[in-house]
Design a protein around this motif. Sequence first.
Motif, PDB file in Angstrom:
ATOM      1  N   ALA A 167      -0.060  -3.243   0.470  1.00  0.00           N
ATOM      2  CA  ALA A 167       0.289  -4.600   0.021  1.00  0.00           C
ATOM      3  C   ALA A 167       1.802  -4.824   0.025  1.00  0.00           C
ATOM      4  CB  ALA A 167      -0.284  -4.849  -1.367  1.00  0.00           C
TER       5      ALA A 167
ATOM      6  N   GLU B 137      -7.044   1.683   2.319  1.00  0.00           N
ATOM      7  CA  GLU B 137      -8.011   2.685   2.782  1.00  0.00           C
ATOM      8  C   GLU B 137      -8.962   2.026   3.790  1.00  0.00           C
ATOM      9  OE1 GLU B 137      -8.272   5.857   2.466  1.00  0.00           O
ATOM     10  OE2 GLU B 137      -6.563   6.019   1.111  1.00  0.00           O
TER      11      GLU B 137
ATOM     12  N   ALA C  25     -15.630   3.303  -6.045  1.00  0.00           N
ATOM     13  CA  ALA C  25     -15.401   1.854  -6.138  1.00  0.00           C
ATOM     14  C   ALA C  25     -14.278   1.510  -7.120  1.00  0.00           C
ATOM     15  CB  ALA C  25     -16.687   1.157  -6.559  1.00  0.00           C
TER      16      ALA C  25
ATOM     17  N   GLY D 134     -14.575  -4.319  -3.394  1.00  0.00           N
ATOM     18  CA  GLY D 134     -14.653  -5.776  -3.417  1.00  0.00           C
ATOM     19  C   GLY D 134     -15.352  -6.387  -4.619  1.00  0.00           C
TER      20      GLY D 134
ATOM     21  N   GLU E 179      -5.971  -3.932   0.967  1.00  0.00           N
ATOM     22  CA  GLU E 179      -6.499  -2.582   0.725  1.00  0.00           C
ATOM     23  C   GLU E 179      -6.012  -1.670   1.845  1.00  0.00           C
ATOM     24  OE1 GLU E 179      -8.458  -0.918  -1.702  1.00  0.00           O
ATOM     25  OE2 GLU E 179      -7.879   0.691  -0.348  1.00  0.00           O
TER      26      GLU E 179
HETATM   27  C1  LIG Z   1      -8.748   0.200  -8.968  1.00  0.00           C
HETATM   28  S1  LIG Z   1      -9.140   0.009  -7.285  1.00  0.00           S
HETATM   29  C2  LIG Z   1      -9.432  -1.728  -7.089  1.00  0.00           C
HETATM   30  C3  LIG Z   1     -10.762  -2.177  -7.624  1.00  0.00           C
HETATM   31  C4  LIG Z   1     -11.111  -3.609  -7.270  1.00  0.00           C
HETATM   32  N1  LIG Z   1     -10.066  -4.532  -7.708  1.00  0.00           N
HETATM   33  C5  LIG Z   1     -12.423  -3.995  -7.948  1.00  0.00           C
HETATM   34  O1  LIG Z   1     -12.394  -4.406  -9.111  1.00  0.00           O
HETATM   35  O2  LIG Z   1     -13.461  -3.839  -7.309  1.00  0.00           O
HETATM   36  C6  LIG Z   1      -7.536   0.153  -6.560  1.00  0.00           C
HETATM   37  C7  LIG Z   1      -7.577   0.014  -5.043  1.00  0.00           C
HETATM   38  O3  LIG Z   1      -6.285  -0.312  -4.588  1.00  0.00           O
HETATM   39  C8  LIG Z   1      -6.030   0.362  -3.379  1.00  0.00           C
HETATM   40  N2  LIG Z   1      -4.574   0.441  -3.292  1.00  0.00           N
HETATM   41  C9  LIG Z   1      -3.741   1.133  -4.113  1.00  0.00           C
HETATM   42  N3  LIG Z   1      -2.472   0.918  -3.773  1.00  0.00           N
HETATM   43  C10 LIG Z   1      -2.483   0.059  -2.724  1.00  0.00           C
HETATM   44  C11 LIG Z   1      -1.460  -0.535  -1.942  1.00  0.00           C
HETATM   45  N4  LIG Z   1      -0.168  -0.257  -2.168  1.00  0.00           N
HETATM   46  N5  LIG Z   1      -1.814  -1.398  -0.962  1.00  0.00           N
HETATM   47  C12 LIG Z   1      -3.117  -1.662  -0.711  1.00  0.00           C
HETATM   48  N6  LIG Z   1      -4.139  -1.105  -1.414  1.00  0.00           N
HETATM   49  C13 LIG Z   1      -3.822  -0.268  -2.421  1.00  0.00           C
HETATM   50  C14 LIG Z   1      -6.744   1.698  -3.550  1.00  0.00           C
HETATM   51  O4  LIG Z   1      -7.048   2.311  -2.318  1.00  0.00           O
HETATM   52  C15 LIG Z   1      -7.986   1.300  -4.334  1.00  0.00           C
HETATM   53  O5  LIG Z   1      -9.077   1.052  -3.476  1.00  0.00           O
END
Ligand SMILES: C[S@@+](CC[C@H](N)C(=O)[O-])C[C@H]1O[C@@H](n2cnc3c(N)ncnc32)[C@H](O)[C@@H]1O
Length: 220
Positions: free
Chosen positions: A142, A115, A60, A91, A113
Amino acid sequence: MTTISTAPVAPLLDRLFREADAASPLASPAFEALTTEERIRLMRSKDDYRDLYASLKDFALPVSRETGQLLYILARATRARSIVEFGTSFGLSTLHLAAALRDNGGGRLITSEFEPSKVVIASAHIAAAGLSDLVELREGDALETFRHDLPDTIDLLLLDGAKSLYRDVLALVEDRLRPGAVILADNADYCPDFLEHVSSVANGYYTMSFTDDVELSIRL
Ligand SMILES: C[S@@+](CC[C@H](N)C(=O)[O-])C[C@H]1O[C@@H](n2cnc3c(N)ncnc32)[C@H](O)[C@@H]1O
């Protein structure tokens, strides 16, 4: 009564944070195998971030409980109606922000996201929280999904995806940040070009290191 402190959101967040606490990324063989230097290199890399997050797809990786609370408070205090989030994962931060939109009387949260399995999990959590009508979850990188159909005005931006991309993601939304918009960047120390940019009043920002993890900035 607030959405954040009552069912279904409060017990759901409590369960999700407890599950996240119990599942450390260090339990991932792919991640555990990396040296500290390699982890830092991957966190800073603008090329290899997909490999890093693929190795972490079952985790997560949420913001801290305190940062989640801070996000809710900031979104309420700024009366946010339009929020963009980079990095949805399961999420948890999304739930805090969407709960604030509900308590602000409505709005739109765009989150991204890449994944696919995480998109399914986050969508289920958002639905279980009764917040799906407020959240647009864009599957993909993104850097692509934020290139189109963003609101004219953004009140709050959360940066919590690949750390190396914070400056690039900010560039995609910068023109839409309203004066007074808040930017919360988690673990921004991995992105020196972002920190340099928001550290300059001439660039239209005022910023502070709120905690070791959180950089808090305002659009001037
Ligand atoms: C630190 S986690 C986010 C945690 C979320 N904000 C929370 O607090 O529950 C980072 C997430 O960003 C996604 N991610 C990283 N780079 C990304 C990108 N360029 N575009 C979309 N998703 C990305 C990763 O797969 C990961 O699931």
